[in-house]
Design a protein around this motif. Structure first.
Motif, PDB file in Angstrom:
ATOM      1  N   SER A   1       0.822  -1.197   0.000  1.00 53.81           N
ATOM      2  CA  SER A   1       0.000   0.000   0.000  1.00 53.81           C
ATOM      3  C   SER A   1       0.868   1.264   0.000  1.00 53.81           C
ATOM      4  O   SER A   1       0.607   2.222  -0.736  1.00 53.81           O
ATOM      5  CB  SER A   1      -0.927  -0.017   1.211  1.00 53.81           C
ATOM      6  N   GLU A   2       1.910   1.258   0.809  1.00 49.20           N
ATOM      7  CA  GLU A   2       2.810   2.411   0.889  1.00 49.20           C
ATOM      8  C   GLU A   2       3.461   2.696  -0.465  1.00 49.20           C
ATOM      9  O   GLU A   2       3.508   3.846  -0.923  1.00 49.20           O
ATOM     10  CB  GLU A   2       3.897   2.167   1.934  1.00 49.20           C
ATOM     11  N   ILE A   3       3.944   1.652  -1.116  1.00 49.47           N
ATOM     12  CA  ILE A   3       4.661   1.816  -2.384  1.00 49.47           C
ATOM     13  C   ILE A   3       3.720   2.286  -3.492  1.00 49.47           C
ATOM     14  O   ILE A   3       4.047   3.197  -4.255  1.00 49.47           O
ATOM     15  CB  ILE A   3       5.344   0.487  -2.787  1.00 49.47           C
ATOM     16  N   ILE A   4       2.557   1.666  -3.589  1.00 47.82           N
ATOM     17  CA  ILE A   4       1.598   2.056  -4.626  1.00 47.82           C
ATOM     18  C   ILE A   4       1.162   3.505  -4.420  1.00 47.82           C
ATOM     19  O   ILE A   4       1.119   4.298  -5.365  1.00 47.82           O
ATOM     20  CB  ILE A   4       0.378   1.109  -4.650  1.00 47.82           C
ATOM     21  N   ASN A   5       0.862   3.870  -3.181  1.00 45.25           N
ATOM     22  CA  ASN A   5       0.444   5.252  -2.893  1.00 45.25           C
ATOM     23  C   ASN A   5       1.557   6.250  -3.192  1.00 45.25           C
ATOM     24  O   ASN A   5       1.303   7.318  -3.757  1.00 45.25           O
ATOM     25  CB  ASN A   5      -0.018   5.380  -1.446  1.00 45.25           C
ATOM     26  N   ALA A   6       2.790   5.915  -2.828  1.00 40.09           N
ATOM     27  CA  ALA A   6       3.920   6.811  -3.090  1.00 40.09           C
ATOM     28  C   ALA A   6       4.140   6.982  -4.589  1.00 40.09           C
ATOM     29  O   ALA A   6       4.395   8.092  -5.067  1.00 40.09           O
ATOM     30  CB  ALA A   6       5.183   6.274  -2.421  1.00 40.09           C
ATOM     31  N   ALA A   7       4.031   5.888  -5.341  1.00 38.04           N
ATOM     32  CA  ALA A   7       4.219   5.956  -6.795  1.00 38.04           C
ATOM     33  C   ALA A   7       3.110   6.777  -7.444  1.00 38.04           C
ATOM     34  O   ALA A   7       3.367   7.586  -8.344  1.00 38.04           O
ATOM     35  CB  ALA A   7       4.267   4.545  -7.380  1.00 38.04           C
ATOM     36  N   TYR A   8       1.876   6.595  -6.975  1.00 35.54           N
ATOM     37  CA  TYR A   8       0.761   7.361  -7.535  1.00 35.54           C
ATOM     38  C   TYR A   8       0.920   8.849  -7.214  1.00 35.54           C
ATOM     39  O   TYR A   8       0.687   9.711  -8.075  1.00 35.54           O
ATOM     40  CB  TYR A   8      -0.573   6.828  -7.016  1.00 35.54           C
ATOM     41  N   THR A   9       1.331   9.151  -6.017  1.00 39.48           N
ATOM     42  CA  THR A   9       1.578  10.539  -5.623  1.00 39.48           C
ATOM     43  C   THR A   9       2.657  11.159  -6.503  1.00 39.48           C
ATOM     44  O   THR A   9       2.547  12.303  -6.931  1.00 39.48           O
ATOM     45  CB  THR A   9       1.985  10.599  -4.140  1.00 39.48           C
ATOM     46  N   PHE A  10       3.681  10.379  -6.806  1.00 35.66           N
ATOM     47  CA  PHE A  10       4.770  10.832  -7.669  1.00 35.66           C
ATOM     48  C   PHE A  10       4.268  11.162  -9.079  1.00 35.66           C
ATOM     49  O   PHE A  10       4.552  12.246  -9.608  1.00 35.66           O
ATOM     50  CB  PHE A  10       5.857   9.752  -7.723  1.00 35.66           C
ATOM     51  N   ILE A  11       3.501  10.275  -9.696  1.00 36.43           N
ATOM     52  CA  ILE A  11       3.087  10.502 -11.090  1.00 36.43           C
ATOM     53  C   ILE A  11       2.009  11.564 -11.236  1.00 36.43           C
ATOM     54  O   ILE A  11       1.841  12.127 -12.311  1.00 36.43           O
ATOM     55  CB  ILE A  11       2.649   9.203 -11.810  1.00 36.43           C
ATOM     56  N   THR A  12       1.276  11.836 -10.160  1.00 37.59           N
ATOM     57  CA  THR A  12       0.221  12.853 -10.241  1.00 37.59           C
ATOM     58  C   THR A  12       0.693  14.229  -9.780  1.00 37.59           C
ATOM     59  O   THR A  12      -0.083  15.179  -9.790  1.00 37.59           O
ATOM     60  CB  THR A  12      -1.009  12.439  -9.419  1.00 37.59           C
ATOM     61  N   GLY A  13       1.958  14.331  -9.373  1.00 37.26           N
ATOM     62  CA  GLY A  13       2.510  15.619  -8.977  1.00 37.26           C
ATOM     63  C   GLY A  13       2.022  16.101  -7.624  1.00 37.26           C
ATOM     64  O   GLY A  13       2.086  17.296  -7.335  1.00 37.26           O
ATOM     65  N   MET A  14       1.541  15.193  -6.806  1.00 43.16           N
ATOM     66  CA  MET A  14       0.985  15.569  -5.507  1.00 43.16           C
ATOM     67  C   MET A  14       2.005  15.467  -4.373  1.00 43.16           C
ATOM     68  O   MET A  14       1.652  15.629  -3.220  1.00 43.16           O
ATOM     69  CB  MET A  14      -0.215  14.681  -5.182  1.00 43.16           C
ATOM     70  N   GLU A  15       3.262  15.209  -4.701  1.00 42.35           N
ATOM     71  CA  GLU A  15       4.285  15.082  -3.669  1.00 42.35           C
ATOM     72  C   GLU A  15       4.390  16.363  -2.859  1.00 42.35           C
ATOM     73  O   GLU A  15       4.368  17.456  -3.402  1.00 42.35           O
ATOM     74  CB  GLU A  15       5.645  14.790  -4.289  1.00 42.35           C
ATOM     75  N   GLY A  16       4.487  16.221  -1.560  1.00 38.03           N
ATOM     76  CA  GLY A  16       4.633  17.362  -0.685  1.00 38.03           C
ATOM     77  C   GLY A  16       3.323  17.997  -0.278  1.00 38.03           C
ATOM     78  O   GLY A  16       3.248  18.624   0.764  1.00 38.03           O
ATOM     79  N   GLU A  17       2.289  17.831  -1.077  1.00 33.39           N
ATOM     80  CA  GLU A  17       1.005  18.456  -0.751  1.00 33.39           C
ATOM     81  C   GLU A  17       0.360  17.824   0.466  1.00 33.39           C
ATOM     82  O   GLU A  17      -0.249  18.512   1.259  1.00 33.39           O
ATOM     83  CB  GLU A  17       0.059  18.404  -1.946  1.00 33.39           C
TER      84      GLU A  17
ATOM     85  N   SER B   1       0.438  19.875   7.915  1.00 38.36           N
ATOM     86  CA  SER B   1       1.086  20.875   8.759  1.00 38.36           C
ATOM     87  C   SER B   1       0.333  22.197   8.768  1.00 38.36           C
ATOM     88  O   SER B   1       0.705  23.118   9.478  1.00 38.36           O
ATOM     89  CB  SER B   1       2.526  21.099   8.293  1.00 38.36           C
ATOM     90  N   GLY B   2      -0.698  22.288   7.916  1.00 35.16           N
ATOM     91  CA  GLY B   2      -1.491  23.513   7.897  1.00 35.16           C
ATOM     92  C   GLY B   2      -0.922  24.610   7.028  1.00 35.16           C
ATOM     93  O   GLY B   2      -1.375  25.729   7.059  1.00 35.16           O
ATOM     94  N   SER B   3       0.115  24.289   6.219  1.00 33.24           N
ATOM     95  CA  SER B   3       0.726  25.309   5.372  1.00 33.24           C
ATOM     96  C   SER B   3       0.431  25.039   3.904  1.00 33.24           C
ATOM     97  O   SER B   3       1.263  25.296   3.050  1.00 33.24           O
ATOM     98  CB  SER B   3       2.244  25.359   5.599  1.00 33.24           C
ATOM     99  N   GLY B   4      -0.740  24.529   3.593  1.00 34.63           N
ATOM    100  CA  GLY B   4      -1.081  24.142   2.231  1.00 34.63           C
ATOM    101  C   GLY B   4      -1.510  25.281   1.331  1.00 34.63           C
ATOM    102  O   GLY B   4      -2.439  25.148   0.583  1.00 34.63           O
ATOM    103  N   GLU B   5      -0.866  26.413   1.373  1.00 29.63           N
ATOM    104  CA  GLU B   5      -1.209  27.544   0.496  1.00 29.63           C
ATOM    105  C   GLU B   5      -0.433  27.496  -0.783  1.00 29.63           C
ATOM    106  O   GLU B   5       0.662  27.183  -0.879  1.00 29.63           O
ATOM    107  CB  GLU B   5      -0.932  28.859   1.219  1.00 29.63           C
TER     108      GLU B   5
END
Length: 98
Positions: free
Chosen positions: A72-88, A94-98
Motif C-alpha cells: 500500500s505504501e509503495i503504490i500510494n507513493a508511486a501514484y503521488t509521484f506521477i500525479t505531482g501531488m508530492e509534498g502536498e 502541517s497547515g501550510s497548504g497555500e
C-alpha cells in the motif's frame, strides 16, 4: 522517446524502489483504466498499472508483496509521484497548504 523523470523511493521497511514518470498520456490512461464501469477506482487495477508503468526497479507484481502495508505504501507513493501531488499531503497536515 523522451527521458522521463525518475525518483528513488525508500520505504519504511528500508526497501529501495525506482519510480519513473511514464508521461502525462500514460498517467491519464492509468487513471482511466483503473476505474470500473461505474467510475469507481479498483485498487487491484490501479496497482497493476502502477507496477507495470511506474515502478521500474525492482520489477514486481502484486503477488510479490508479502506485506500489505508495504504494498500500500509503495503504490500510494508511486501514484503521488506521477500525479505531482508530492509534498502536498505533508503541507496539508502541517497547515501550510497555500
Amino acid at each position: 522517446m523522451p527521458n522521463f523523470k525518475q525518483k528513488e523511493y525508500i520505504s519504511t521497511s528500508g526497501a529501495v524502489y525506482t519510480f519513473q514518470h511514464p508521461g502525462v498520456r500514460t498517467v491519464s490512461k492509468i487513471n482511466d483504466g483503473a476505474k470500473n464501469k461505474h467510475g469507481i477506482v479498483s485498487e487491484e487495477r490501479l496497482s497493476e498499472e502502477i507496477l507495470k508503468h511506474v515502478i521500474v526497479q525492482p520489477k514486481m507484481n502484486i503477488d510479490d508483496f508479502t506485506d500489505y502495508k508495504e504494498y500500500s505504501e509503495i503504490i500510494n507513493a508511486a501514484y503521488t509521484f506521477i500525479t505531482g501531488m508530492e509534498g502536498e499531503q505533508s503541507d496539508l497536515q502541517s497547515g501550510s497548504g497555500e
